[in-house]
Scaffold this active site. Structure first.
Site, PDB file in Angstrom:
ATOM      1  N   LYS A  11      -1.524  -1.276  -3.934  1.00  0.00           N
ATOM      2  CA  LYS A  11      -2.612  -0.308  -3.831  1.00  0.00           C
ATOM      3  C   LYS A  11      -1.962   1.056  -3.982  1.00  0.00           C
ATOM      4  CE  LYS A  11      -6.098   1.673  -0.741  1.00  0.00           C
ATOM      5  NZ  LYS A  11      -6.679   1.668   0.630  1.00  0.00           N
ATOM      6  N   TYR A  24       0.846  -1.189   0.000  1.00  0.00           N
ATOM      7  CA  TYR A  24       0.000   0.000   0.000  1.00  0.00           C
ATOM      8  C   TYR A  24       0.882   1.240   0.000  1.00  0.00           C
ATOM      9  CZ  TYR A  24      -3.701   3.182   1.743  1.00  0.00           C
ATOM     10  OH  TYR A  24      -4.593   4.212   1.915  1.00  0.00           O
TER      11      TYR A  24
END
Length: 292
Positions: free
Chosen positions: A162, A133
Site C-alpha cells: 500500500k 504499508y
C-alpha cells in the site's frame, strides 16, 4: 490471493467509549451492498493506534464474521514492535482474514535493513499474504523500492504494498523493480487513477467509507478499459477526497459518516472533533455531492 480494486479502510465506530459492534456490522453490510471489492479493519482510519489489543482482535473478528467470505478482508496488524506485529498477524490469520496489512515500523525509524528484517521475522512466524504499508508522512521512514524488491524476492509472504507517498515516480520504480505480479495499491485517494495507469491494482481508501460505489466504479471502469468513465469518476469524487483530509484522518471521515447517520460521532483522544468552520465546509461538500 489477489487484492484488486477498491478496498475500504474502515472506521471503527464507538459508542460510550466502547466499540459499537452493531454499527460496525451495519457499515460492513453497507459497504458490500455498495459493491466494494474488499475491506480493511484496524488500519489508520480504524484508529488502530488507540485500540486495546483485545479491541483490535475483536474488530478483526467482527469484520471477518460479518463479511462471511463475500469479499477479501485485509486485516491491519502492524506495529513498530516486531513481536507485537507477530502476535497481531497471528491473530488475523486465526480469525480468518485473507491477508494482513503491515505498516512499516514508526517512531523508531529503522534502516532499510531493519525494515527488511522486521517483515522477514513476521513471515517466519506467520506465513500468510502480507501487504506492506508505506506511509512516510506518519512513520518517518520511507520503504525504498529496492528494499521492496528484495522482500519480494526473498519473502514470499510479501505480495504487495500500500503505497501512500503519492509519488508516482516511486510507484513506477516499485512496479519496475518488483514486476507486474507485485500488487501495488494506492494509499492516497487523490492518485488512484494515475497509480492504476502506471500498473497499480487498486486502492485502500479513506473516501470509500463515504462513497464506496464511486470508488469501486472508478477501479472497475479502468480495468474494463472505460477510461472516460474512470476519469469522470476521478473528478466527481475529487471534492470528497479533499474533504476527507480537512483535518487529520479519521476526524473528517467519521464526521461525514455521522452526518450520514451511519455512526455516532465519537473519537478517541488524541483525536478531537472537527473545527466548526471545517464542519460547515464538510457539510456543504457532502450536500453538493448529494450525500446528505
Amino acid at each position: 490471493m489477489q487484492f484488486q480494486g477498491a478496498f475500504t479502510a474502515l472506521v471503527t465506530p464507538f459508542r460510550n467509549g466502547e466499540v459499537d459492534e452493531e454499527r460496525y456490522r451495519a457499515l460492513v453490510e453497507w459497504q458490500i451492498e455498495q459493491g466494494i471489492n474488499g475491506l480493511v479493519p484496524c488500519g489508520t482510519t480504524g484508529e488502530s493506534a488507540t485500540l486495546t489489543h483485545q479491541e483490535h482482535k475483536d474488530v478483526i473478528r467482527i469484520c471477518v464474521e460479518q463479511v462471511k467470505g463475500r469479499v477479501p478482508v485485509l486485516a491491519g496488524a502492524g506495529s513498530n514492535n516486531t513481536r507485537e506485529a507477530v502476535e497481531l498477524t497471528r491473530y488475523a490469520k486465526q480469525a480468518g482474514a485473507d491477508g494482513a496489512l503491515l505498516i512499516t515500523p514508526y517512531y523508531n525509524k529503522p534502516t532499510q535493513e531493519g525494515l527488511y528484517q522486521h517483515f522477514k521475522a513476521i513471515a517466519a512466524e506467520v506465513p500468510m499474504p502480507f501487504i506492506v504499508y508505506n506511509v512516510p508522512s506518519r512513520t518517518g521512514t520511507n520503504l525504498c523500492p529496492e528494499t521492496l524488491a528484495r522482500m519480494k524476492r526473498d519473502i514470499p509472504e510479501v505480495i504487495g504494498v500500500k503505497e501512500a507517498t503519492g509519488n508516482l515516480i516511486q510507484v513506477s520504480e516499485i512496479i519496475e523493480y518488483c514486476g507486474a505480479d507485485f500488487q501495488v495499491l494506492s494509499g492516497d485517494d487523490f492518485t488512484v487513477l494515475p497509480l492504476l495507469a502506471v500498473g497499480g491494482c487498486g486502492v485502500i481508501s479513506v473516501s470509500s467509507n463515504v462513497v464506496p460505489a464511486k470508488m469501486s466504479e472508478l477501479c472497475r471502469a479502468f480495468f474494463e478499459g472505460d477510461l472516460a468513465t474512470a476519469r469522470r469518476v476521478h473528478y466527481e469524487i475529487a471534492s470528497i477526497n479533499r474533504a476527507m483530509f480537512l483535518e487529520t484522518n479519521p476526524i473528517p471521515v467519521k464526521t461525514a459518516l455521522s452526518m450520514m447517520g451511519r455512526i455516532e460521532l465519537e473519537l478517541r483522544l488524541p483525536m478531537v472533533p472537527l473545527q466548526p468552520a471545517n464542519q460547515s465546509r464538510l457539510r456543504d461538500i457532502l450536500s453538493a455531492a448529494g450525500i446528505v
